[in-house]
Design a protein around this motif. Structure first.
Motif, PDB file in Angstrom:
ATOM      1  N   SER A 343       0.885  -1.150   0.104  1.00 12.84           N
ATOM      2  CA  SER A 343      -0.003  -0.097   0.090  1.00 12.84           C
ATOM      3  C   SER A 343       0.839   1.351   0.123  1.00 12.84           C
ATOM      4  CB  SER A 343      -1.028  -0.013   1.320  1.00 12.84           C
ATOM      5  OG  SER A 343      -0.155  -0.079   2.434  1.00 12.84           O
ATOM      6  N   SER A 350       2.036   6.530  -6.893  1.00 10.76           N
ATOM      7  CA  SER A 350       1.039   7.268  -7.561  1.00 10.76           C
ATOM      8  C   SER A 350       1.568   8.771  -7.465  1.00 10.76           C
ATOM      9  CB  SER A 350      -0.476   7.094  -6.727  1.00 10.76           C
ATOM     10  OG  SER A 350      -0.814   5.799  -6.680  1.00 10.76           O
ATOM     11  N   SER A 378       0.631  -5.315 -11.871  1.00 10.88           N
ATOM     12  CA  SER A 378      -0.202  -6.289 -11.109  1.00 10.88           C
ATOM     13  C   SER A 378      -0.851  -5.638  -9.753  1.00 10.88           C
ATOM     14  CB  SER A 378       0.226  -7.802 -10.923  1.00 10.88           C
ATOM     15  OG  SER A 378      -0.525  -8.562 -10.321  1.00 10.88           O
ATOM     16  N   LYS A 381      -2.582  -2.137  -9.835  1.00 12.85           N
ATOM     17  CA  LYS A 381      -4.000  -2.315 -10.382  1.00 12.85           C
ATOM     18  C   LYS A 381      -4.712  -2.892  -9.295  1.00 12.85           C
ATOM     19  CE  LYS A 381      -6.829  -4.066 -14.189  1.00 12.85           C
ATOM     20  NZ  LYS A 381      -6.850  -4.732 -15.440  1.00 12.85           N
ATOM     21  N   ARG A 382      -4.375  -3.651  -8.371  1.00  9.66           N
ATOM     22  CA  ARG A 382      -4.961  -4.403  -7.361  1.00  9.66           C
ATOM     23  C   ARG A 382      -5.417  -3.282  -6.405  1.00  9.66           C
ATOM     24  NH1 ARG A 382      -2.933  -8.891  -2.800  1.00  9.66           N
ATOM     25  NH2 ARG A 382      -4.780  -8.735  -1.516  1.00  9.66           N
ATOM     26  N   TYR A 383      -4.545  -2.460  -6.026  1.00  4.26           N
ATOM     27  CA  TYR A 383      -4.767  -1.423  -5.144  1.00  4.26           C
ATOM     28  C   TYR A 383      -5.762  -0.187  -5.708  1.00  4.26           C
ATOM     29  CZ  TYR A 383      -2.163  -3.549  -1.696  1.00  4.26           C
ATOM     30  OH  TYR A 383      -1.715  -4.210  -0.788  1.00  4.26           O
ATOM     31  N   THR A 384      -5.342   0.198  -7.052  1.00  9.52           N
ATOM     32  CA  THR A 384      -6.254   1.485  -7.608  1.00  9.52           C
ATOM     33  C   THR A 384      -7.067   1.112  -8.580  1.00  9.52           C
ATOM     34  OG1 THR A 384      -4.548   1.572  -9.475  1.00  9.52           O
ATOM     35  CG2 THR A 384      -4.102   2.712  -7.486  1.00  9.52           C
ATOM     36  N   GLY A 385      -7.108  -0.271  -9.181  1.00  8.11           N
ATOM     37  CA  GLY A 385      -8.266  -0.451 -10.130  1.00  8.11           C
ATOM     38  C   GLY A 385      -7.663  -0.116 -11.615  1.00  8.11           C
ATOM     39  N   VAL A 386      -6.597   0.159 -11.646  1.00 11.97           N
ATOM     40  CA  VAL A 386      -6.185   0.707 -13.065  1.00 11.97           C
ATOM     41  C   VAL A 386      -4.481   0.328 -13.162  1.00 11.97           C
ATOM     42  CG1 VAL A 386      -7.730   2.501 -13.593  1.00 11.97           C
ATOM     43  CG2 VAL A 386      -5.364   2.981 -12.474  1.00 11.97           C
ATOM     44  N   THR A 387      -3.874   0.390 -14.261  1.00 10.19           N
ATOM     45  CA  THR A 387      -2.656  -0.025 -14.433  1.00 10.19           C
ATOM     46  C   THR A 387      -1.847   1.456 -14.301  1.00 10.19           C
ATOM     47  OG1 THR A 387      -2.613   0.335 -16.760  1.00 10.19           O
ATOM     48  CG2 THR A 387      -2.972  -1.955 -16.091  1.00 10.19           C
ATOM     49  N   GLN A 390      -2.428   3.747 -17.210  1.00  5.05           N
ATOM     50  CA  GLN A 390      -3.566   4.233 -17.452  1.00  5.05           C
ATOM     51  C   GLN A 390      -3.855   5.194 -16.313  1.00  5.05           C
ATOM     52  OE1 GLN A 390      -6.076   0.505 -16.717  1.00  5.05           O
ATOM     53  NE2 GLN A 390      -6.247   0.227 -18.877  1.00  5.05           N
ATOM     54  N   TYR A 391      -3.095   5.298 -15.134  1.00  6.73           N
ATOM     55  CA  TYR A 391      -3.144   6.100 -14.139  1.00  6.73           C
ATOM     56  C   TYR A 391      -2.509   7.387 -14.618  1.00  6.73           C
ATOM     57  CZ  TYR A 391      -2.711   8.154  -9.384  1.00  6.73           C
ATOM     58  OH  TYR A 391      -2.743   9.002  -8.300  1.00  6.73           O
TER      59      TYR A 391
END
Length: 393
Positions: A343, A350, A378, A381-387, A390-391
């Protein structure tokens, strides 16, 4: 028997013997692997003797092959249980009854053993009725073998789930040779079932007619041994000693009552449950002090940036026992070790993705503690929902 098939048998037997010796030199629990590989050697040897044109007692080798195949499943469970450090309760009475019943069904086949070099004794052929009796017993044995395989796979699936959860308590990345070994062991159980049944059918219907088919079957058996052996070697001689030692410390086997089923025993294996997280005020004074040290190591010293960070690394950094650190992480708002580390990595990534558009995704991944772009994508994307790409866009 041609040179290719002879070479396949020799390679498989040598590989099984080598990895079996490695298991024997390792710890006691790893010797289940020795038993497993010994069964493979026995089955390969019987298959060799069955298909060598000048070998007598063909039916004897077929009986031993089928009887040995019934022991592979229980042995695989012992091996999987030891690899997973789980002590999952196994209903051995059920497996024992099944194996004994299957062996009894092989009795008609055993009565047809003779010293000739063919499966059927030309000097004293059995009647059609008795041949039907023999084949019925073999078919029922195959049916019990398939039932046993389903039981074993069901239990191994529970062990896979358990090992995966354990890894989240120990590692910041989920790549694990032990987990790979369990997966390959499941694959080996499936392949063993397919190969064993194929050999029985080949002996009953196609012996001496389509030799290439038997070569393919033997080749599959060899590949199974290679993959299983390589995974085991990576677990035993790889850099996994300290991690496995912590796993054994944190996930010590607990006694199970005889009434528990194969799967229900898998529910209580974590050090404690996340649903019982305490607030900082509810922790003891020593636990609060340790929690501050953990958060300082993560948020001030940025220990999470260390690639492949493990619970052992954190223990060495804080000079504290794995049990105490794992308990504090579990009973606080940190969740588990995997989430605590990743996390923070994702939060930092980010920021860097937005603040440094000129930098590559891979550079940012390395700065945040990830080992590869694939693992970064991987986890992100698990924590944010996007690659990450894409972010950034």
């Amino acid at each position: 028997m041609n040179t290719l098939q002879l070479s396949i048998y020799a390679m498989a037997l040598g590989l099984c013997a080598f990895t079996g010796l490695l298991a024997w030199r390792a710890s006691f629990r790893n010797r289940y692997f020795l038993v497993f590989m010994t069964l493979l050697v026995l089955m390969l040897g019987c298959d060799w003797l069955m298909h060598h044109p000048s070998t007598p007692l063909k039916n004897l080798w077929l009986v031993i092959l089928m009887a040995s195949a019934l022991l592979v499943g229980p042995c695989a469970l012992l091996l999987a249980n030891s690899v997973g450090n789980a002590d999952l309760h196994i209903n051995w009475r059920r497996h024992t009854v099944l194996v004994v019943a299957a062996w009894l069904l092989l009795t008609p086949l055993a009565t047809s053993i003779h010293f000739g070099t063919e499966f059927v004794n030309p000097a004293a052929p059995v009647t059609k009725a008795y041949a039907f009796f023999i084949h019925t017993g073999m078919s029922l044995t195959v049916g019990l073998f398939l039932l046993q395989t389903l039981w074993v796979l069901r239990t191994c699936y529970a062990l896979l789930q358990r090992r995966n959860v354990q890894n989240k308590w120990l590692f910041s990345e989920l790549a694990d040779p032990g987990l790979n070994l369990l997966r390959i062991l499941v694959l080996a159980i499936v392949i063993n079932a397919v190969v064993s049944i194929a050999k029985v059918l080949y002996c009953a219907l196609l012996d001496g007619v389509y030799m290439p088919i038997n070569i393919v079957i033997s080749g599959i058996h060899l590949l199974m041994a290679i993959f299983l052996a390589s995974s085991y070697i990576s677990l035993v001689v790889g850099a996994q000693g300290k991690a496995e030692a912590i796993r054994e410390t944190l996930f010590k086997p607990e006694a199970h009552t005889p009434k528990q089923s194969d799967i229900t025993a898998s529910k209580n294996f974590e050090p404690s449950s996340n649903s019982n997280n305490k607030t900082t005020a509810e922790l003891t004074g020593k636990q609060q002090a340790l929690l501050k040290q953990i958060k300082a190591a993560m948020d001030v010293e940025h220990l999470y940036k260390k690639p492949s960070l493990s619970l052992r690394d954190l223990c060495d950094h804080l000079n504290e026992s794995p049990h105490n650190i794992s308990q504090v992480i579990n009973e606080s708002d940190l969740g588990n070790f995997y989430d605590m580390v990743n996390s923070r990595r994702v939060a930092l990534a980010s920021q860097l993705l937005q603040q440094n558009p000129q930098r590559t995704v891979l550079d940012i991944a390395f700065d945040c503690g990830f080992n590869s772009k694939s693992s970064f994508n991987s986890v992100f994307k698990r924590y944010t929902g996007v690659t990450p790409s894409q972010y950034r866009a």
